[in-house]
Design a protein around this motif. Structure first.
Motif, PDB file in Angstrom:
ATOM      1  N   ALA A   1      -7.621  -3.511  -2.452  1.00 13.97           N
ATOM      2  CA  ALA A   1      -7.100  -2.962  -3.703  1.00 13.97           C
ATOM      3  C   ALA A   1      -7.188  -3.982  -4.839  1.00 13.97           C
ATOM      4  O   ALA A   1      -7.413  -3.635  -5.991  1.00 13.97           O
ATOM      5  CB  ALA A   1      -5.646  -2.509  -3.514  1.00 13.97           C
ATOM      6  N   ALA A   2      -7.040  -5.265  -4.479  1.00 11.56           N
ATOM      7  CA  ALA A   2      -7.110  -6.310  -5.508  1.00 11.56           C
ATOM      8  C   ALA A   2      -8.524  -6.460  -6.056  1.00 11.56           C
ATOM      9  O   ALA A   2      -8.720  -6.986  -7.146  1.00 11.56           O
ATOM     10  CB  ALA A   2      -6.628  -7.639  -4.935  1.00 11.56           C
TER      11      ALA A   2
ATOM     12  N   VAL B   1       0.863  -1.172   0.000  1.00 14.45           N
ATOM     13  CA  VAL B   1       0.000   0.000   0.000  1.00 14.45           C
ATOM     14  C   VAL B   1       0.904   1.229   0.000  1.00 14.45           C
ATOM     15  O   VAL B   1       2.051   1.155   0.417  1.00 14.45           O
ATOM     16  CB  VAL B   1      -0.928   0.020   1.232  1.00 14.45           C
TER      17      VAL B   1
ATOM     18  N   ARG C   1      -8.762   4.703  -4.371  1.00 17.34           N
ATOM     19  CA  ARG C   1      -9.157   5.576  -5.473  1.00 17.34           C
ATOM     20  C   ARG C   1      -8.097   5.538  -6.578  1.00 17.34           C
ATOM     21  O   ARG C   1      -8.410   5.457  -7.761  1.00 17.34           O
ATOM     22  CB  ARG C   1      -9.318   7.011  -4.959  1.00 17.34           C
ATOM     23  N   MET C   2      -6.835   5.583  -6.149  1.00 18.73           N
ATOM     24  CA  MET C   2      -5.748   5.551  -7.129  1.00 18.73           C
ATOM     25  C   MET C   2      -5.785   4.247  -7.936  1.00 18.73           C
ATOM     26  O   MET C   2      -5.705   4.266  -9.168  1.00 18.73           O
ATOM     27  CB  MET C   2      -4.397   5.675  -6.412  1.00 18.73           C
ATOM     28  N   ILE C   3      -5.942   3.131  -7.233  1.00 13.67           N
ATOM     29  CA  ILE C   3      -5.986   1.844  -7.936  1.00 13.67           C
ATOM     30  C   ILE C   3      -7.194   1.806  -8.879  1.00 13.67           C
ATOM     31  O   ILE C   3      -7.102   1.323 -10.009  1.00 13.67           O
ATOM     32  CB  ILE C   3      -6.043   0.672  -6.934  1.00 13.67           C
TER      33      ILE C   3
ATOM     34  N   GLU D   1      -7.597   7.196  -0.516  1.00 10.12           N
ATOM     35  CA  GLU D   1      -6.752   7.634  -1.635  1.00 10.12           C
ATOM     36  C   GLU D   1      -6.063   6.453  -2.308  1.00 10.12           C
ATOM     37  O   GLU D   1      -5.926   6.412  -3.532  1.00 10.12           O
ATOM     38  CB  GLU D   1      -5.705   8.633  -1.138  1.00 10.12           C
TER      39      GLU D   1
ATOM     40  N   ARG E   1      -8.610   4.379 -10.396  1.00  6.38           N
ATOM     41  CA  ARG E   1      -8.320   5.219 -11.561  1.00  6.38           C
ATOM     42  C   ARG E   1      -7.350   4.510 -12.504  1.00  6.38           C
ATOM     43  O   ARG E   1      -7.483   4.589 -13.715  1.00  6.38           O
ATOM     44  CB  ARG E   1      -7.716   6.562 -11.113  1.00  6.38           C
ATOM     45  N   LEU E   2      -6.362   3.814 -11.921  1.00  9.28           N
ATOM     46  CA  LEU E   2      -5.393   3.114 -12.770  1.00  9.28           C
ATOM     47  C   LEU E   2      -6.022   1.894 -13.442  1.00  9.28           C
ATOM     48  O   LEU E   2      -5.495   1.376 -14.418  1.00  9.28           O
ATOM     49  CB  LEU E   2      -4.155   2.707 -11.951  1.00  9.28           C
ATOM     50  N   ASN E   3      -7.153   1.449 -12.899  1.00  8.40           N
ATOM     51  CA  ASN E   3      -7.932   0.412 -13.573  1.00  8.40           C
ATOM     52  C   ASN E   3      -8.940   1.040 -14.527  1.00  8.40           C
ATOM     53  O   ASN E   3      -9.806   0.360 -15.070  1.00  8.40           O
ATOM     54  CB  ASN E   3      -8.674  -0.450 -12.549  1.00  8.40           C
ATOM     55  N   HIS E   4      -8.848   2.354 -14.667  1.00  5.27           N
ATOM     56  CA  HIS E   4      -9.650   3.118 -15.609  1.00  5.27           C
ATOM     57  C   HIS E   4     -11.130   3.152 -15.275  1.00  5.27           C
ATOM     58  O   HIS E   4     -11.985   3.149 -16.152  1.00  5.27           O
ATOM     59  CB  HIS E   4      -9.390   2.623 -17.038  1.00  5.27           C
ATOM     60  N   LEU E   5     -11.413   3.211 -13.984  1.00  2.00           N
ATOM     61  CA  LEU E   5     -12.763   3.557 -13.553  1.00  2.00           C
ATOM     62  C   LEU E   5     -12.865   5.079 -13.609  1.00  2.00           C
ATOM     63  O   LEU E   5     -11.867   5.781 -13.503  1.00  2.00           O
ATOM     64  CB  LEU E   5     -13.015   3.120 -12.109  1.00  2.00           C
TER      65      LEU E   5
END
Ligand SMILES: Nc1ncnc2c1ncn2[C@@H]1O[C@H](COP(=O)(O)OP(=O)(O)OP(=O)(O)O)[C@@H](O)[C@H]1O
Ligand SMILES: [Mg+2]
Lengths: 330, 258
Positions: A151-152, A91, A102-104, A99, A106-110
């Motif tokens: 996160a997974a 983490v 949220r970052m993960i 945060e 966004r990086l998964n393109h949500l």
């Protein structure tokens, strides 16, 4: 959707210019919609397999397909269809729980909104809602582990890789996590998990593969494996050493593996636990030997490896630790 | 899920990683404080201790010094790229990013862009300190901004070189140590603190023509409104050259690392 969630063919992975063979020709078939357990002692190649399947490193030889996509040639499609919780929680310590997720997301393109909603939902589900706005640096080990698992799940992947997900969790959190995993599988998710705990594999995994020195040394359902291993350990405590010696002679044919004798204590694995125990008691009783104690216990992972490999889990011959691996021997 | 073109997603990924790195700067302000304290000490040291002994012709030494310090500070700032990436690698975060469907270059770009943001902050603070100790550039506002952009761009290019170092180093301490043999000669054997005319002849050739010296000459010339020859263009060219060579190297290293 392909028949298998994961399909590998003779996967080899070497490190240090070939001097370390972490995986030495591993072929796996992981069916959809269930928990598949990858067992093995320290250094047997579990993490290396997970890293290859999640496209972090490439195999040296062999092929691996995840959700039908090749991990080398279609890595991006693989990444879109998996969730990973590595062996050590990763983490971002400087971000809060929210945060991080949220970052993960966004990086998964949500979208920003979906990523935030998903973050909140997962924090709730993993009992982290109260700590949502605290920096992860202040989290306990168990909280980090849970955040890492959350996160997974951010992208709702159909396939999850969990590398020793319950190591370092207290019994209650472990139980909680088992329930979560079972819930996910009910919802159709496939889970590939590695573990050092037979109990965990037993409870969760329908099918198991046991690795040792980068090779598959046993596979099957948990009960198949167990009968192959001699499912239970029969432990007989005699009143005296001579009794133990005499008693051993009477019951040794029940043993599935060579008995282990320590003073008055005789231990061996048996194929039919209760039946063998009753049989042993009857024979000893007939011979007039009284026991000080008798127990049937589940084999520990050590018993299993002793049986399968002839060496204990700790006997690591090729023990070249990678820089990031922290020793966690039991 | 991803009907949007991949370039848009790549930009989103860079923004996400940049945001994350800037948040870390806010959460651990100590690293920013250090990035400011050191140049402030250099300003005070050279302005009040050594400055009296350094001859800079008709230009007041403080006016000579501050543009140099600004260049030095932004270059030191780009070392942060190596340290940050080495830390992410050590903590396993890079490993996590590698399993995500994000643009491969976003981890590096998000880091170098965040380091530019930190450099902007440091520039503003050092400029203010400069004014407090008597810095009076005569070049006007627009050239001043041009000079600032030029050095930020140059430091950004260097960041990509240091990204490679950060990925190759076993840990953040080593990463930092590995940058010193590059950064020290470039910043001190240059016109940043003193005019090169006082150096021995064999050193002057290097100290006049190396990229950091070009940047210092350009920034100083622009800020003070003095002639600076082709140094601004040369700085730009050096930056682009460094970027063209080292950004692909760093990206390749990132793909390979693991
Ligand atoms: N990056 C690396 N460099 C060198 N050797 C490595 C590297 N990664 C793994 N190895 C070696 O490969 C072998 C398998 O390691 P791996 O981490 O896959 O084992 P594991 O089954 O996950 O063990 P553990 O239960 O301790 O997590 C070990 O001998 C390990 O030292
Ligand atoms: Mg492991």
């Amino acid at each position: 959707m392909p028949e298998y969630a994961v399909e590998t063919e003779d996967v080899v992975r070497t490190f240090r210019d070939g001097s370390v063979r972490a995986l030495d020709g591993v072929s796996l078939r992981v069916p959809r919609g269930q928990v598949f357990g990858l067992l093995g002692p320290n250094g047997s190649g579990k993490t290396t397999m997970i890293r290859i399947l999640s496209t972090i490193i490439a195999p040296t030889a062999g092929t691996a397909r995840v959700n039908g996509f090749d991990v080398v040639h279609d890595a991006d499609k693989v990444r879109r269809s998996i969730g990973l919780a590595g062996q050590f929680a990763t983490v971002d310590e400087n971000l809060t729980g929210v945060e991080n997720l949220r970052m993960i997301g966004r990086l998964n393109h949500l979208s920003t909104r979906d990523a935030l909603a998903k973050a909140r939902e997962l924090l709730d589900r993993f009992d982290l809602a109260d700590a949502a706005n605290r920096i992860a640096k202040t989290y306990s080990g168990g909280m980090r582990r849970r955040l890492d698992l959350a996160a997974a799940l951010v992208a709702d992947p159909p396939l999850l890789f969990l590398d020793e997900p319950t190591t370092g969790l207290d019994p209650q959190s472990r139980l909680g996590l088992w329930n979560i995993i079972e819930g996910l599988v009910e919802g159709g998710t496939t889970v590939l998990l590695t573990t050092q705990y037979l109990e965990e594999a037993d409870r969760l995994a329908r099918q198991l593969v046991v690795l040792d020195h980068g090779r598959v040394i046993a596979q099957g359902t948990s009960s198949e494996l167990k009968s192959q291993l001699g499912a239970t350990v029969l432990s007989l405590n005699f009143a005296s050493a001579p009794d133990a010696e005499r008693g051993l002679g009477l019951v040794s044919d029940l043993a599935a593996t060579p008995p282990n004798v320590e003073g008055t204590l005789v231990e061996f694995t048996v194929r039919q636990g209760p039946a063998s125990a009753a049989d042993a008691l009857r024979r000893l009783d007939t011979a007039g030997i009284t026991l000080a104690g008798l127990a049937l216990r589940e084999p520990s992972l050590d018993d299993v490896f002793l049986t399968l490999t002839g060496h204990r889990a700790e006997d690591e011959t090729s023990d070249v630790a990678s820089p990031r691996r922290r020793g966690r021997r039991r | 899920m991803s009907s949007r073109p991949s370039l848009r997603w790549a930009i989103t990924d860079v923004a996400t990683i940049t945001r994350r790195n800037i948040l870390a700067l806010v959460r651990v302000p100590i690293s920013v404080v250090f990035a400011i304290v050191q140049p402030v000490m250099f300003v005070l040291l050279f302005r009040y201790v050594f400055g009296g002994a350094i001859r800079t012709g008709s230009t007041a030494y403080v006016n000579f010094l501050i543009p140099g310090i600004l260049v030095q500070t932004t270059i030191f700032g780009s070392i942060g790229t190596a340290i940050g990436l080495a830390e992410d690698l050590q903590r396993g975060l890079i490993e996590r990013f590698r399993a995500l469907p994000m643009a491969r270059m976003a981890v590096l770009a998000g880091r170098t862009v965040a380091d530019v943001a930190r450099n902007v902050l440091v520039l503003v603070v050092i400029t203010a300190v400069g004014f407090a100790v008597g810095f009076r550039p005569g070049g006007g506002v627009v050239p001043y901004l041009e000079a600032s952009l030029l050095m930020l761009f140059f430091a950004f290019c260097l960041s990509w070189g240091f990204a490679y170092v950060g990925l190759a180093a076993p840990n953040s301490e080593t990463a930092q140590a590995m940058t010193f043999p590059v950064v020290f000669p470039l910043t001190f054997a240059s016109s940043i603190f003193v005019p090169v005319t006082g150096m021995p002849g064999w050193l002057q050739g290097f100290a006049r023509n190396q990229p950091v010296a070009q940047a210092a000459d350009a920034v100083r010339g622009l800020m003070l409104g003095q002639p600076h020859g082709s140094s601004a263009w040369l700085t730009l060219a050096w930056g682009l050259g460094i970027l063209a060579v080292l950004a692909p190297l760093a990206t390749a290293r990132f793909r390979r690392a693991g």
